[in-house]
Design an enzyme around this catalytic site. Structure first.
Site, mmCIF file in Angstrom:
data_model
loop_
_atom_site.group_PDB
_atom_site.id
_atom_site.type_symbol
_atom_site.label_atom_id
_atom_site.label_comp_id
_atom_site.label_asym_id
_atom_site.label_seq_id
_atom_site.Cartn_x
_atom_site.Cartn_y
_atom_site.Cartn_z
ATOM 1 N NE ARG A 33 8.702 -14.095 -26.838
ATOM 2 C CZ ARG A 33 7.508 -14.226 -26.943
ATOM 3 N NH1 ARG A 33 6.477 -13.560 -26.601
ATOM 4 N NH2 ARG A 33 7.323 -15.215 -27.818
ATOM 5 C CB VAL A 58 11.337 -6.594 -29.742
ATOM 6 C CG1 VAL A 58 12.188 -6.892 -30.598
ATOM 7 C CG2 VAL A 58 12.102 -5.494 -28.603
ATOM 8 N NE ARG A 78 12.603 3.686 -7.545
ATOM 9 C CZ ARG A 78 11.669 3.074 -7.790
ATOM 10 N NH1 ARG A 78 10.867 3.525 -8.849
ATOM 11 N NH2 ARG A 78 11.120 1.915 -7.442
ATOM 12 N N GLY A 121 6.107 2.644 -14.241
ATOM 13 C CA GLY A 121 4.869 3.057 -13.328
ATOM 14 C C GLY A 121 4.514 4.443 -13.709
ATOM 15 N N GLY A 176 5.694 7.351 -12.816
ATOM 16 C CA GLY A 176 6.629 8.074 -13.185
ATOM 17 C C GLY A 176 7.346 8.131 -14.476
ATOM 18 C CG ASP A 212 4.031 0.335 -6.253
ATOM 19 O OD1 ASP A 212 4.689 -0.655 -5.705
ATOM 20 O OD2 ASP A 212 4.793 1.368 -6.259
ATOM 21 N NE ARG A 236 6.169 -17.286 17.904
ATOM 22 C CZ ARG A 236 7.496 -17.681 17.833
ATOM 23 N NH1 ARG A 236 7.835 -18.081 16.577
ATOM 24 N NH2 ARG A 236 8.109 -17.852 18.678
ATOM 25 N NE ARG A 293 -13.960 -14.631 15.450
ATOM 26 C CZ ARG A 293 -13.292 -14.307 14.392
ATOM 27 N NH1 ARG A 293 -13.634 -15.076 13.440
ATOM 28 N NH2 ARG A 293 -12.588 -13.584 14.273
ATOM 29 N NE ARG A 341 8.760 -14.430 17.108
ATOM 30 C CZ ARG A 341 8.414 -14.286 18.434
ATOM 31 N NH1 ARG A 341 7.550 -13.325 18.802
ATOM 32 N NH2 ARG A 341 8.957 -15.114 19.298
#
Ligand code: F6P
Length: 323
Positions: free
Chosen positions: A23, A26, A74, A104, A106, A129, A164, A213, A247
């Site tokens: 946007r 443009v 890609r 990115g 590439g 990334d 957990r 702890r 997990r």
């Protein structure tokens, strides 16, 4: 040659804020009297001539949307010189004078190839990334980080309830930025990234110490590029009896979607406008980027007595893009 038209494309993995960048490009270009074209499906769409003219209304209502309305692809074939030359003929045949390529590393390579063939191109970094050289932040990183944090905050709730430990795998390809930043901002016990080897034994120590702890949960963030991936790590930790059950949550492509954050929208506006203005000045073969200042110490004398004024460059941009 004075610029009369430009095209814009988005390539590589989509990133939140790509639409805001499209946007900005443009509207900034239209505001300077240029004809503007959108290329669908990145370099693959370019090679196949998927090009259409865009007006101000075509980019209305997209600022807040994730993904990219221009779509992406890609397309490793674009590394071939024949494909590049054919794309160039297509661009010139459509009367297009320049290109803004949003994506990115590439995408920057594709953009560089066209620049080397003599076609004016400016790149805009957009990739969750944050591995694009030359900018502190690429468009999309902030939103992806916030998505990760939202997920980890939720996992922490259930982790505490069950005593957990959660191993959370983030994207980032070969770069540990997303994992590292989300590790810091979520208060993870340990973060595994490709740039810094860590063994399951070290993770076990961190988790055991958290348990001793009195912590009721533990969070381990693992970058997808780390040598020890989430599932392999769980297998090793399970065998060590550390006081927590483990997990695994692999966040996956959820990190690429969603409404762009305010930060990403602002960055997209700034870089989109800058890309057009660089092309208008006759520049090519560059990527616009952000280099923020370091953390500094400011005298309290100044902080307490002076006021920070808003940057009026934003005022100019706001007027330019509100078409
Ligand atoms: O570059 C963005 C990214 O999401 C990486 O973090 C990830 O490794 C890759 O793209 C996934 O690619 P694809 O969407 O093609 O599976």
């Amino acid at each position: 040659m004075s610029l009369k038209s430009l095209a814009v494309l988005t390539a590589g993995g989509d990133a939140p804020g790509m639409n805001a960048a499209v946007r900005a490009v443009v509207r900034a270009a239209l505001g300077s009297g240029l004809k503007v074209y959108g290329i669908q499906r990145a370099f693959e769409g370019l090679a196949q001539g998927e090009i259409r003219e865009l007006g101000a209304r075509d980019v209305g209502g997209i600022l807040q949307r994730g993904g990219t309305v221009l779509q992406t692809a890609r397309y490793p074939d674009f590394a071939g010189i024949e494909v590049q030359q054919a794309a160039l003929r297509l661009l010139r045949g459509r009367g297009i004078d320049a290109l803004v390529a949003i994506g990115g590393d590439g995408t920057m390579r594709g953009a560089l190839a066209l620049h080397k063939l003599g076609f004016p191109v400016v790149g805009v970094p957009a990739s969750i990334d944050n591995d694009v050289y030359g900018t502190d932040m690429a468009i999309g990183v902030d939103t992806a980080l916030n998505t990760i944090l939202e997920a980890i905050d939720k996992l922490r709730d259930t982790a505490s309830s069950h005593r957990r430990a959660f191993i959370v795998e983030t994207m980032g390809r070969h770069c540990g930025h997303l994992a590292l930043m989300s590790g810091i901002t979520s208060g993870a016990e340990m973060t595994l990234i490709p740039e810094q080897e860590a063994s399951a034994q070290e993770v076990a120590e961190a988790v055991r110490s958290a348990h001793e702890r009195g912590k009721t949960h533990a969070i381990i963030v693992v970058a997808e590029g780390a040598s020890l991936r989430a599932n392999a790590l769980k297998e090793q930790l399970d065998a060590m009896r550390l006081g927590f059950g483990f997990r695994v949550t692999i966040l996956g492509h959820v990190q690429r979607g969603g409404r762009p954050s305010a930060w990403d929208r602002l960055l997209a506006a700034r870089l989109g406008v800058a890309a057009v203005e660089r092309l208008l000045k006759g520049e090519s073969g560059v990527m616009v980027g952000l280099r923020a200042p370091l953390v500094v110490a400011v005298p309290l004398e100044e902080a307490g007595t002076r006021q920070r004024a808003p940057d009026l460059e934003y005022y100019r941009m706001a007027r330019m893009l509100a078409k």
